[in-house]
Motif scaffolding. Structure first.
Motif, PDB file in Angstrom:
ATOM      1  N   LEU A   1       0.322 -13.294  -1.798  1.00  0.00           N
ATOM      2  CA  LEU A   1       0.493 -11.843  -1.845  1.00  0.00           C
ATOM      3  C   LEU A   1       0.892 -11.436  -3.255  1.00  0.00           C
ATOM      4  CD1 LEU A   1       0.863  -9.000  -0.498  1.00  0.00           C
ATOM      5  CD2 LEU A   1       3.270  -9.653  -0.166  1.00  0.00           C
ATOM      6  N   VAL A   2       0.148 -10.495  -3.823  1.00  0.00           N
ATOM      7  CA  VAL A   2       0.515  -9.878  -5.098  1.00  0.00           C
ATOM      8  C   VAL A   2       0.977  -8.466  -4.798  1.00  0.00           C
ATOM      9  CG1 VAL A   2      -0.278  -9.163  -7.378  1.00  0.00           C
ATOM     10  CG2 VAL A   2      -1.196 -11.250  -6.338  1.00  0.00           C
ATOM     11  N   ILE A   3       2.196  -8.144  -5.191  1.00  0.00           N
ATOM     12  CA  ILE A   3       2.743  -6.813  -4.936  1.00  0.00           C
ATOM     13  C   ILE A   3       3.236  -6.223  -6.241  1.00  0.00           C
ATOM     14  CG2 ILE A   3       4.982  -7.829  -4.263  1.00  0.00           C
ATOM     15  CD1 ILE A   3       5.315  -5.374  -2.390  1.00  0.00           C
ATOM     16  N   GLY A   4       2.834  -4.978  -6.510  1.00  0.00           N
ATOM     17  CA  GLY A   4       3.309  -4.367  -7.746  1.00  0.00           C
ATOM     18  C   GLY A   4       2.426  -3.269  -8.277  1.00  0.00           C
ATOM     19  N   ASP A   5       2.438  -3.122  -9.591  1.00  0.00           N
ATOM     20  CA  ASP A   5       1.794  -2.015 -10.288  1.00  0.00           C
ATOM     21  C   ASP A   5       0.324  -2.331 -10.551  1.00  0.00           C
ATOM     22  OD1 ASP A   5       4.152  -0.333 -10.662  1.00  0.00           O
ATOM     23  OD2 ASP A   5       4.854  -1.939 -11.966  1.00  0.00           O
ATOM     24  N   VAL A   6      -0.537  -1.754  -9.730  1.00  0.00           N
ATOM     25  CA  VAL A   6      -1.972  -1.936  -9.934  1.00  0.00           C
ATOM     26  C   VAL A   6      -2.473  -0.886 -10.912  1.00  0.00           C
ATOM     27  CG1 VAL A   6      -2.375  -3.032  -7.697  1.00  0.00           C
ATOM     28  CG2 VAL A   6      -2.519  -0.547  -7.895  1.00  0.00           C
TER      29      VAL A   6
ATOM     30  N   CYS B   1       4.737  -8.223  -9.435  1.00  0.00           N
ATOM     31  CA  CYS B   1       4.318  -7.734 -10.755  1.00  0.00           C
ATOM     32  C   CYS B   1       4.914  -6.343 -10.957  1.00  0.00           C
ATOM     33  CB  CYS B   1       2.798  -7.681 -10.855  1.00  0.00           C
ATOM     34  SG  CYS B   1       1.989  -9.280 -10.647  1.00  0.00           S
ATOM     35  N   ASP B   2       6.073  -6.279 -11.585  1.00  0.00           N
ATOM     36  CA  ASP B   2       6.824  -5.032 -11.725  1.00  0.00           C
ATOM     37  C   ASP B   2       6.812  -4.599 -13.183  1.00  0.00           C
ATOM     38  OD1 ASP B   2       8.514  -2.897 -11.610  1.00  0.00           O
ATOM     39  OD2 ASP B   2      10.291  -4.015 -11.012  1.00  0.00           O
ATOM     40  N   TYR B   3       5.976  -3.601 -13.492  1.00  0.00           N
ATOM     41  CA  TYR B   3       5.857  -3.127 -14.866  1.00  0.00           C
ATOM     42  C   TYR B   3       6.605  -1.821 -15.084  1.00  0.00           C
ATOM     43  CZ  TYR B   3       2.062  -6.504 -14.481  1.00  0.00           C
ATOM     44  OH  TYR B   3       1.321  -7.643 -14.231  1.00  0.00           O
ATOM     45  N   GLY B   4       7.465  -1.463 -14.126  1.00  0.00           N
ATOM     46  CA  GLY B   4       8.377  -0.353 -14.336  1.00  0.00           C
ATOM     47  C   GLY B   4       7.826   1.031 -14.074  1.00  0.00           C
TER      48      GLY B   4
END
Length: 506
Positions: free
Chosen positions: A31-36, A169-172
């Motif tokens: 699972l990839v979770i974050g800023d797409v 993947c948290d790019y804020g």
């Protein structure tokens, strides 16, 4: 080796061209979770300046849109053979529609990619000419709708079920704000059936409660975590390595992999800096997303059971593939296999190697030479070669020829022929050149190549080495590196012949 041949990945230390296929065959669910993000690459020619301002006019000739950010990480995982689901928030705009379409086309599960009419899908459009990026246009939401955050937070528990790994993947941008983060912490509480957890975040500190297995801050993020400026050049890796305890405490992670762009990576564990990789950089003008490729390959390898140090080497190789490609690129299983296979014929003759090294010296780089059989590669070898690399800029490994190994070790050796040994050693990111010698000692090669440092591992002293007078004659330096008796090739071979398995490690 045939990729279908059974192999225990937990004991696989060396990189070979069959390994990417073997990892893909595992098909781990991730699972990839974050800023797409949707990345745009618009290119054209420049022949004039506009009248309104001294700015170039780009006559567009090509427009391409590809998944970026967490979506690019998901695309890399899918290209490497993982079964991927992506969770995040997009808008109902054209960019969101196109992003969803491309992810679906790649076979990625998008059930937890929520679209909201009040959300703006993040886009980054790069405008270039002649391979040079001239301008980047960013568009993103100023706030993330509370309803969308609630939907994503509510879906987290179901999304992580039966996953081999969860990659954050948290790019804020606010997509992984507190409601989502708290849900993830709750969903991953306890060790029973917990997947591998990897955090790739601009600020890993809010994720410390998750107790991730790995965090992957880049150089700037590492400096912010340490609240200090990192030195430039080769001292940067040493400075990061000295801060293992501080970085582990700040991130709550079991291990930290600091990615230092052209300087490769540093692995930090509770015992200190355990492993380095070295990048093979390209003079890229238009490459993007190598960090996404790196963390994708690292997560895939670890979730499939590959040792952490070998996973790091594999991830570095995957990143090296994409920095030679334009735009936001992915590294596929086939590309990674071809890249590793290319090392099979990389052993240079002494005369050609001498010419290559003179070019490096002209750039002010210091040459390190070491030699040995390197028959069955193990962690003692990789530790030793990483230490040798740190003594200079260019590491040359001279391998004993097959006949030379037989003279030294007996008729039952080598286990692996010199072409295979050269391919495996050359694939290590710390090794720049490989050559083969057949003389009783490496003295003739040392006299020809004249390395600034001659490194040797084992329980030697410089006085015991036949090569020492040759090195000292031209003003070089002999350095003796760590010797790890229990990690010797002979011990490994004897254990194999006795039918003994590896010792159990907690």
């Amino acid at each position: 080796m045939d990729s279908a041949q059974p192999v225990d990945l937990r004991n696989q230390r060396a990189l070979s061209d069959w390994l990417p296929g073997r990892l893909a065959a595992e098909e781990p669910e991730i699972l990839v979770i974050g800023d797409v993000i949707l990345d745009g690459w618009w290119s054209g020619s420049i022949e004039r300046l506009c009248r309104e301002a001294p700015a170039p006019v780009v006559d567009l000739q090509a427009r391409e849109s590809v998944p970026g950010g967490a979506a690019n990480t998901a695309m890399n995982l899918a290209a490497l053979g993982a079964r991927v689901a992506v969770a995040g928030i997009i808008g109902t705009d054209d960019a969101g529609t196109e992003l969803r379409r491309q992810l679906l086309t790649a076979g990625i599960d998008v059930r937890h990619l929520y679209a909201h009419p009040d959300m703006v899908t993040t886009t980054k459009i790069r405008i270039s000419s002649g391979g040079q990026v001239m301008l980047r246009l960013d568009d993103s939401a100023r706030t993330v709708p509370a309803a969308a955050l609630g939907a994503l937070a509510g879906a987290v528990r179901a999304a992580v079920v039966r996953k081999a790994a969860v990659l954050v993947c948290d790019y804020g941008t606010g997509v992984l704000a507190e409601p989502v983060r708290n849900s993830m912490v709750a969903a991953l509480e306890g060790d029973s059936g917990r997947p591998l957890v990897v955090v790739d975040a601009h600020d890993p500190r809010p994720w410390a409660l998750l107790q991730p297995d790995l965090v992957t801050p880049n150089a700037q993020e590492t400096a912010r975590l340490l609240e200090r400026r990192l030195p430039d050049g080769p001292d940067r890796a040493d400075a990061v390595g000295a801060e293992a305890d501080a970085l582990l405490a700040a991130t709550g992670a079991r291990a930290v992999v600091a990615t230092l762009d052209r300087d490769g990576t540093v692995l930090l564990t509770p015992g200190g800096a355990a492993h380095r990789t070295w990048a093979r950089p390209a003079a890229e003008k238009q490459a993007s997303g190598a960090g996404d490729t790196f963390v994708a390959a690292l997560t895939l390898a670890r979730s499939a059971g590959l040792p952490l140090t070998a996973s790091l080497d594999l991830a570095q190789a995957a990143a090296d593939v994409v920095v030679h490609q334009p735009g936001t690129s992915v590294c596929s299983t086939a590309q990674l296999s071809r890249y590793l296979k290319a090392f099979a014929d990389t052993a240079l003759g002494a005369d050609e190697l001498e010419s290559q090294l003179e070019a490096h010296r002209a750039q002010g780089q210091r040459i390190v030479l070491t030699n040995g059989c390197f028959d069955v590669l193990h962690s003692g070898h990789t530790r030793y070669l990483n230490q040798a690399k740190q003594l200079g800029d260019i590491l040359v490994v001279a391998l004993n020829s097959d006949e030379s190994v037989r003279r030294l070790k007996g008729p039952g050796r080598p286990i692996n022929a010199v072409a295979d040994r050269a391919a495996v050693v050359a694939a290590l990111s710390c090794v720049d050149y490989v050559t083969v010698f057949d003389t009783p000692t490496a003295g003739p090669l040392v006299r020809q190549l004249r390395p600034e440092v001659y490194a040797k591992g084992g329980d030697y002293t410089p006085e015991m080495l036949a090569e020492t007078p040759d090195v000292e004659e031209y003003g070089g330096r002999v350095v003796i590196l760590d010797y790890v008796a229990e990690r010797s090739t002979t011990a490994v071979v004897n254990r194999i012949r006795a039918g003994e398995g590896a010792a159990q490690v907690n």
